[in-house]
Design a protein around this motif. Sequence first.
Motif, PDB file in Angstrom:
ATOM      1  N   GLY A  30      47.489 -68.935  -0.054  1.00  0.00           N
ATOM      2  CA  GLY A  30      47.121 -70.140  -0.780  1.00  0.00           C
ATOM      3  C   GLY A  30      45.765 -70.076  -1.470  1.00  0.00           C
ATOM      4  N   LEU A  31      45.404 -68.901  -1.978  1.00  0.00           N
ATOM      5  CA  LEU A  31      44.151 -68.734  -2.719  1.00  0.00           C
ATOM      6  C   LEU A  31      44.439 -68.203  -4.119  1.00  0.00           C
ATOM      7  N   SER A  32      43.458 -68.298  -4.984  1.00  0.00           N
ATOM      8  CA  SER A  32      43.587 -67.636  -6.285  1.00  0.00           C
ATOM      9  C   SER A  32      43.438 -66.131  -6.060  1.00  0.00           C
ATOM     10  N   PRO A  33      43.997 -65.304  -6.919  1.00  0.00           N
ATOM     11  CA  PRO A  33      43.864 -63.852  -6.743  1.00  0.00           C
ATOM     12  C   PRO A  33      42.412 -63.383  -6.675  1.00  0.00           C
ATOM     13  N   SER A  34      41.526 -63.949  -7.492  1.00  0.00           N
ATOM     14  CA  SER A  34      40.123 -63.506  -7.475  1.00  0.00           C
ATOM     15  C   SER A  34      39.439 -63.893  -6.161  1.00  0.00           C
ATOM     16  N   ALA A  35      39.690 -65.094  -5.666  1.00  0.00           N
ATOM     17  CA  ALA A  35      39.104 -65.524  -4.382  1.00  0.00           C
ATOM     18  C   ALA A  35      39.644 -64.673  -3.232  1.00  0.00           C
ATOM     19  N   CYS A  36      40.912 -64.375  -3.290  1.00  0.00           N
ATOM     20  CA  CYS A  36      41.536 -63.552  -2.247  1.00  0.00           C
ATOM     21  C   CYS A  36      40.930 -62.156  -2.247  1.00  0.00           C
ATOM     22  N   LEU A  37      40.797 -61.565  -3.417  1.00  0.00           N
ATOM     23  CA  LEU A  37      40.226 -60.225  -3.534  1.00  0.00           C
ATOM     24  C   LEU A  37      38.796 -60.191  -3.005  1.00  0.00           C
ATOM     25  N   ARG A  38      38.002 -61.212  -3.319  1.00  0.00           N
ATOM     26  CA  ARG A  38      36.625 -61.289  -2.811  1.00  0.00           C
ATOM     27  C   ARG A  38      36.608 -61.333  -1.290  1.00  0.00           C
TER      28      ARG A  38
END
Length: 154
Positions: A30-38
Amino acid sequence: MILDSYDKAILRAIQEDGKITNQDLADLVGLSPSACLRRVKVLEDSGIVSSYKGILNSNKLGLSLMAIVSISMDKHTTERFDFFEKQIAIIPEVIECLLITGQSADYMLKILVTDLEHYHQILLGKITKIPGVSGVHSSFVLNRIIENRPIPIY
């Protein structure tokens, strides 16, 4: 490091599937891809995620005999233990080596081999030749009930 619910969900997911894409992981937690990657990067940089590995089927590779081996040492010195650990680390059939307490043994080994003859060669040709090994007790695994279980995340 304090883990929040997103971090814990990420850790659970990558333990189940280390090849999951960042997009699929982000959708799952349930995160955006950029937030998840970080977040994954922070978990890796902190050492919580130490590596990604494939889990192989040892039986399909011809390694159908697993031995659990207790090793006793003659002297309980740092030098003796360090030497043993360096020597046991170069035997590829030893897939785990644990320093233990609470038993008469000092180490517990998990060894994968093709058959009893192969085990015999490893035991007599390598393990018992390591200076300081004073006792060996071998048990053979009949069935693997729980194996490669993910670490629980609380």
